[in-house]
Design a protein around this motif. Structure first.
Motif, short mmCIF file in Angstrom:
data_model
loop_
_atom_site.label_atom_id
_atom_site.label_comp_id
_atom_site.label_asym_id
_atom_site.label_seq_id
_atom_site.Cartn_x
_atom_site.Cartn_y
_atom_site.Cartn_z
N PHE A 63 0.82 -1.20 0.00
CA PHE A 63 0.00 0.00 0.00
C PHE A 63 0.87 1.26 0.00
O PHE A 63 0.47 2.29 -0.56
N VAL A 64 2.04 1.19 0.64
CA VAL A 64 2.98 2.31 0.58
C VAL A 64 3.44 2.52 -0.86
O VAL A 64 3.53 3.66 -1.35
N ILE A 65 3.72 1.42 -1.55
CA ILE A 65 4.19 1.50 -2.93
C ILE A 65 3.08 2.02 -3.84
O ILE A 65 3.32 2.82 -4.75
N LEU A 66 1.84 1.58 -3.59
CA LEU A 66 0.71 2.06 -4.40
C LEU A 66 0.51 3.56 -4.24
O LEU A 66 0.15 4.25 -5.18
N ARG A 67 0.75 4.06 -3.06
CA ARG A 67 0.52 5.48 -2.79
C ARG A 67 1.58 6.36 -3.45
O ARG A 67 1.26 7.44 -3.97
N SER A 68 2.83 5.91 -3.43
CA SER A 68 3.93 6.79 -3.84
C SER A 68 4.63 6.38 -5.12
O SER A 68 5.39 7.18 -5.68
N GLY A 69 4.43 5.16 -5.57
CA GLY A 69 5.19 4.68 -6.71
C GLY A 69 6.48 4.01 -6.27
O GLY A 69 6.96 4.22 -5.15
N HIS A 70 7.05 3.22 -7.15
CA HIS A 70 8.22 2.41 -6.78
C HIS A 70 9.43 3.26 -6.40
O HIS A 70 10.08 3.01 -5.39
N ILE A 71 9.75 4.26 -7.23
CA ILE A 71 10.99 5.02 -7.00
C ILE A 71 10.90 5.85 -5.72
O ILE A 71 11.81 5.84 -4.89
N ALA A 75 13.05 5.35 -2.23
CA ALA A 75 13.84 6.42 -1.61
C ALA A 75 13.41 6.66 -0.16
O ALA A 75 14.25 6.86 0.73
N ALA A 76 12.10 6.63 0.09
CA ALA A 76 11.61 6.86 1.45
C ALA A 76 12.05 5.75 2.40
O ALA A 76 12.50 6.01 3.52
N MET A 77 11.94 4.50 1.95
CA MET A 77 12.31 3.38 2.82
C MET A 77 13.82 3.34 3.08
O MET A 77 14.27 3.03 4.18
N VAL A 78 14.61 3.69 2.06
CA VAL A 78 16.06 3.77 2.26
C VAL A 78 16.40 4.86 3.26
O VAL A 78 17.27 4.68 4.13
N ALA A 79 15.71 5.99 3.17
CA ALA A 79 15.98 7.09 4.09
C ALA A 79 15.66 6.70 5.53
O ALA A 79 16.44 6.97 6.45
N ILE A 80 14.52 6.04 5.74
CA ILE A 80 14.14 5.62 7.09
C ILE A 80 15.11 4.56 7.62
O ILE A 80 15.56 4.62 8.77
N GLY A 181 11.63 2.84 -17.09
CA GLY A 181 10.28 3.12 -16.62
C GLY A 181 9.93 2.32 -15.38
O GLY A 181 10.42 1.20 -15.19
N GLN A 182 9.09 2.89 -14.53
CA GLN A 182 8.66 2.18 -13.33
C GLN A 182 7.75 1.02 -13.71
O GLN A 182 7.07 1.07 -14.73
N PRO A 183 7.71 -0.01 -12.87
CA PRO A 183 6.82 -1.13 -13.14
C PRO A 183 5.36 -0.72 -13.00
O PRO A 183 5.03 0.35 -12.49
N ALA A 184 4.50 -1.61 -13.43
CA ALA A 184 3.07 -1.41 -13.22
C ALA A 184 2.77 -1.43 -11.72
O ALA A 184 3.57 -1.96 -10.93
N PRO A 185 1.65 -0.85 -11.30
CA PRO A 185 1.32 -0.86 -9.86
C PRO A 185 1.35 -2.27 -9.30
O PRO A 185 0.89 -3.22 -9.92
N ILE A 186 1.92 -2.41 -8.10
CA ILE A 186 2.10 -3.71 -7.48
C ILE A 186 0.74 -4.30 -7.07
O ILE A 186 -0.16 -3.58 -6.64
N ALA A 187 0.61 -5.61 -7.23
CA ALA A 187 -0.62 -6.28 -6.84
C ALA A 187 -0.61 -6.56 -5.34
O ALA A 187 0.44 -6.77 -4.74
N VAL A 188 -1.77 -6.55 -4.73
CA VAL A 188 -1.91 -6.85 -3.31
C VAL A 188 -2.42 -8.28 -3.17
O VAL A 188 -3.46 -8.64 -3.72
N VAL A 189 -1.66 -9.11 -2.45
CA VAL A 189 -1.99 -10.52 -2.32
C VAL A 189 -2.83 -10.76 -1.07
O VAL A 189 -2.54 -10.21 -0.01
N ARG A 190 -3.85 -11.56 -1.20
CA ARG A 190 -4.64 -11.98 -0.05
C ARG A 190 -4.04 -13.26 0.51
O ARG A 190 -3.94 -14.27 -0.19
N PHE A 191 -3.64 -13.24 1.77
CA PHE A 191 -2.99 -14.39 2.37
C PHE A 191 -4.04 -15.37 2.88
O PHE A 191 -5.03 -14.97 3.52
#
Length: 479
Positions: A63-71, A75-80, A181-191
């Motif tokens: 959901f973080v990736i869906l909100r902001s995009g891959h790149i 960058a945000a996760m690397v910074a944290i 180019g960035q990948p397509a939006p990531i799919a969310v898997v139901r566990f």
């Protein structure tokens, strides 16, 4: 090979820096925590906190990736993660360290999601094996180098944490500067763990048990070595040997399980690792070479448990369910890794440092007993019914890599809404500027195909002017 790897070189370099920082921190923290006087339970909490964050990242990271995009998410996760690496020496306490470790685990899980979804998106049916094999080799190699980087500075130096932060920060550079180019939006898997347990109980238990063992080894392996009187540098080398043994053992055991019942291979590996674990539990500081050989052997037999469990699960999984199964196996591994360090801490408190491998031996024997029961209850699959072992789809490098492309129509996959259309972006631009919208017959595809030497915005300007608006000239716009 070069053509298959070229589009994802930046992703591989970025993941390499990330995993080097991860490997360094995983070996550094137990050693530094021991020097700071942390108890066994406190060290166990550090290991569990990382995997709590990791599991949370697997669940909520998409959901973080869906909100902001891959790149931007990368960058945000690397910074944290980089900030967390520097925060450890500033607040030296079990509680704060556990919090930083939890944040780091969340970031690493998100980064794995980004990297591996990117690789899956760029790989084709003909290049998937080459792409994923390159990724697994980079992962194993850089994690090992990160572990060995502990030997560069004394454990008490701030430089250790600074180096971990530097490596993580450098991971963002090739990703941020890539022209791919960035990948397509990531799919969310139901566990659905219960579904996996009903279909393949041995894979369910094997994946969870692998987490119980490896979570404890990552958390206490370096402490075990230093408790024998060896230096922190020697402990780092021991952990690297365990990891190298595990990396080397993946493929031969996996291929062997293609021709025999995978469950029998799993049991044989568990029994062998139990023997190595019992010998390590009784090890003394008399022979470093013997200790190194035992660590390598234990890693070669114990670490592939995850891969064998994943391969066994894939054998009973339809191709359209591969993503769900892969993600569920990873989640079970993470859940086991949360519990493992805590149990190992209790055993070590009462039985001493050797209790780490006594705990591993008991877990392996219990797993082997359960799988033997399953062998008696369910017949083995034939060779024709099994899928070939693929190291790139079963390696425990952290994320859910699948041998198949994502099936967007599968009911267990939730595909996000596509990003805003070109029409809505242009409309917003014109409305904000206060100019009339093009009429309903405007062909936006023609606007994007601007004449040579013109920008798409200039083409839009011409279209607006034809519609009766007055678009400022380029000089006015720039001012």
């Amino acid at each position: 090979m070069v053509q298959a790897i070229a589009p994802i070189v930046a992703v591989l370099i970025g993941s390499g820096f990330m995993l080097a920082g991860y490997g360094l921190q995983s070996t550094l923290l137990p050693l530094r925590g021991e020097l700071e006087g942390f108890s066994e339970l406190s060290l166990g909490l550090l290991g569990s906190a990382y995997y709590i964050g990791f599991v949370a990242g697997c669940l909520f990271g998409p959901f973080v990736i869906l909100r902001s995009g891959h790149i931007r998410a990368f960058a945000a996760m690397v910074a944290i993660g980089s900030a967390a690496a520097l925060a450890f020496p500033l607040l030296v306490a079990p509680t704060s360290w556990s919090l930083f470790r939890l944040l780091f685990g969340f970031c690493i899980a998100c980064l794995f999601n980004i990297v591996e979804s990117w690789l899956n998106d760029k790989a084709t049916n003909t290049t998937r094996g080459q792409v994923m094999s390159a990724y697994v080799l980079v992962s194993f190699g850089t994690i090992m180098l990160g572990q060995l980087a502990v030997t560069l500075y004394p454990i008490t130096d701030f430089a250790q944490f600074a180096l971990s932060s530097i490596l993580l920060s450098l991971a963002a550079v090739p990703i941020a500067l890539t022209n791919s180019g960035q990948p397509a939006p990531i799919a969310v898997v139901r566990f659905r763990p219960h579904h996996l347990f009903r279909s393949t109980p041995a894979a369910f238990v094997g994946a969870t048990g692998s987490g119980l063992i490896l979570g404890a080894i990552w958390g206490f392996g370096p402490v075990f070595v230093t408790s024998l009187g060896y230096s922190a540098n020697t402990a780092a080398v021991f952990m690297s040997l365990c990891f190298v043994g595990g990396a080397i053992g993946q493929y031969p055991l996996g291929r062997l399980s293609d021709f025999y019942d995978r469950r029998i291979v799993m049991v044989a590996a568990m029994v062998a690792s139990t023997i190595f674990a019992l010998l390590l539990a009784r090890a003394e500081a008399e022979s470093w070479w013997l200790l190194a050989a035992l660590g390598f052997g234990f890693g070669a037999m114990a670490f592939p448990g995850y891969s064998l469990a994943a391969a066994h699960a894939f054998d009973s999984t339809a191709s359209e369910d591969m993503v769900e199964t892969s993600a569920t196996v990873l989640l079970l591994y993470g859940a086991g890794s949360i519990i493992g360090p805590l149990i190992a801490a209790v055993v070590m408190k009462s039985a001493g440092p050797g209790g780490l491998f006594l705990y591993c031996a008991v877990v392996q024997l219990l797993l082997a007993a359960f799988i033997l029961v399953r062998i008696r209850k369910r017949a083995a699959l034939t060779t024709e019914e099994k899928s070939d072992f693929d190291i790139y789809s079963t390696a425990p490098v952290g994320g859910a890599i699948t041998p198949e492309a994502v099936d967007e129509s599968h009911p267990q996959m939730e595909m996000p809404e596509p990003p805003e259309t070109v029409e809505s972006e242009f409309d917003h631009l014109v409305e904000t500027a206060g100019f009339p919208l093009p009429d309903a017959e405007t062909d936006y595809d023609d606007l994007l195909q601007a004449p040579a030497g013109e920008e798409p915005l200039d083409a839009l300007s011409d279209e607006v002017n034809r519609g009766g608006g007055n678009m400022p000239d380029s000089e006015s716009r720039s001012s």
